[in-house]
Scaffold this motif. Structure first.
Motif, PDB file in Angstrom:
ATOM      1  N   LYS A   6       7.644  21.433  43.896  1.00  0.00           N
ATOM      2  CA  LYS A   6       9.027  21.255  43.446  1.00  0.00           C
ATOM      3  C   LYS A   6      10.004  21.741  44.509  1.00  0.00           C
ATOM      4  O   LYS A   6      11.010  21.083  44.796  1.00  0.00           O
ATOM      5  CB  LYS A   6       9.259  22.011  42.141  1.00  0.00           C
ATOM      6  N   GLU A   7       9.715  22.894  45.123  1.00  0.00           N
ATOM      7  CA  GLU A   7      10.598  23.423  46.169  1.00  0.00           C
ATOM      8  C   GLU A   7      10.610  22.502  47.382  1.00  0.00           C
ATOM      9  O   GLU A   7      11.671  22.259  47.979  1.00  0.00           O
ATOM     10  CB  GLU A   7      10.137  24.821  46.570  1.00  0.00           C
ATOM     11  N   SER A  62       6.115  25.743  46.450  1.00  0.00           N
ATOM     12  CA  SER A  62       5.609  24.830  45.431  1.00  0.00           C
ATOM     13  C   SER A  62       6.022  23.405  45.766  1.00  0.00           C
ATOM     14  O   SER A  62       6.910  23.175  46.598  1.00  0.00           O
ATOM     15  CB  SER A  62       6.168  25.216  44.060  1.00  0.00           C
TER      16      SER A  62
END
Length: 299
Positions: free
Chosen positions: A68-69, A66
């Motif tokens: 975010k990751e 993602s």
């Protein structure tokens, strides 16, 4: 046995990382500086880890992550990038032995961060271990012999700042990307490291570079031994062992750095320093045994 494997990975990464200050200081004799050394080290490491990623898992492994990751892992890389740059800067002002003494403060910085941010109060065994590590630090760093200590406030501040960013890296690495394969995680971490170092040193990297055959030999050696392998070991091992235990295991960097400074740079080492190294190694071993025994009982 599985827990021992991950603990050993963190320990081995710490040993390899501990040799770097002496070799970086040697590279300064050729006219190189911390910005270009740390950047080339991180950049080449990111390339090597990226190649490993493509050969072992394929490019789809990154596509599954993602946004975010991706961002958080790059930020974790920024922390270790700052650590390397600040630490390499410090050894241009103070001895390699003294620089690693100050860097060792990441042991209590990391425990403090976990306590303040995540409310994980360190247990008595961890506090006792840290106490022994600090005692060993004073002895092994020869800090009691202040009359012969090569002292520089600028070098001390740089080394202390690197110890704090190192603690941030350890805590963040133990909590971010736990479900991400080590190949993807370590590649993104080193990409973030290279990007961070480049952003804060863009002018000297572009204008003052010494890129050539000899420089590339230094860069490749430092990238493989000091960054690529330790980063992969940390990415796989730290999430399994936890930040507190990892910080204690990685304390092995200190005796390794002192011994390497003695062998490579011919920095003096006294019986008191040897005793301090033994105390630190004993404290690390006892803590590792305690953690392993505790895990077995819980399982």
């Amino acid at each position: 046995m599985k827990n021992f494997k991950y603990s050993f990975m963190v320990l081995l990464g710490g040993v390899m990382y501990g040799t770097m200050s002496s070799f970086v200081k040697l590279s300064y004799a050729s006219g190189y500086h911390a910005a270009e050394i740390s950047f080339s080290q991180a950049f080449l490491s990111a390339m090597l880890l990226g190649l490993t990623l493509l050969l072992t898992t394929g490019k789809t492994s990154l596509q599954r992550l993602s946004a975010k990751e991706l961002v958080t892992l790059m930020l974790v890389g920024g922390a270790i990038g700052l650590t390397n740059f600040l630490y390499y800067q410090s050894v241009s002002y103070i001895s390699a032995s003294l620089a690693i003494v100050i860097l060792m403060q990441f042991t209590w910085f990391s425990l403090l961060l976990e306590w303040l941010i995540f409310r994980q109060r360190p247990g008595r065994p961890e506090l006792v271990t840290v106490l022994f590590i600090l005692v060993g630090t004073v002895m092994a760093g020869n800090l009691l012999q202040t009359d012969t200590l090569y002292f520089s406030w600028q070098g001390m501040v740089l080394a202390l700042a690197s110890s704090f960013t190192y603690a941030v890296y350890i805590v963040a690495n133990s909590r971010v990307g736990k479900g991400v394969r080590w190949q993807s995680k370590s590649t993104l971490i080193m990409a973030g490291s290279a990007l961070t170092i480049f952003i804060i040193n863009v002018q000297p990297i572009i204008s003052d570079n010494h890129f050539g055959y000899t420089f590339m030999l230094w860069a490749i050696f430092l990238a493989v031994v000091g960054t690529t392998i330790p980063t992969a070991l940390f990415a796989a091992g730290i999430p399994k062992t936890g930040a507190g235990t990892s910080a204690i295991l990685m304390a092995v960097e200190f005796p390794v750095a002192v011994l390497c400074a003695y062998l490579v740079l011919h920095e003096a080492i006294s019986p008191v320093q040897i005793a301090g190294i033994i105390i630190m190694l004993a404290a690390i071993s006892v803590m590792n045994y305690y953690k392993s025994s505790k895990t077995k009982k819980e399982n």
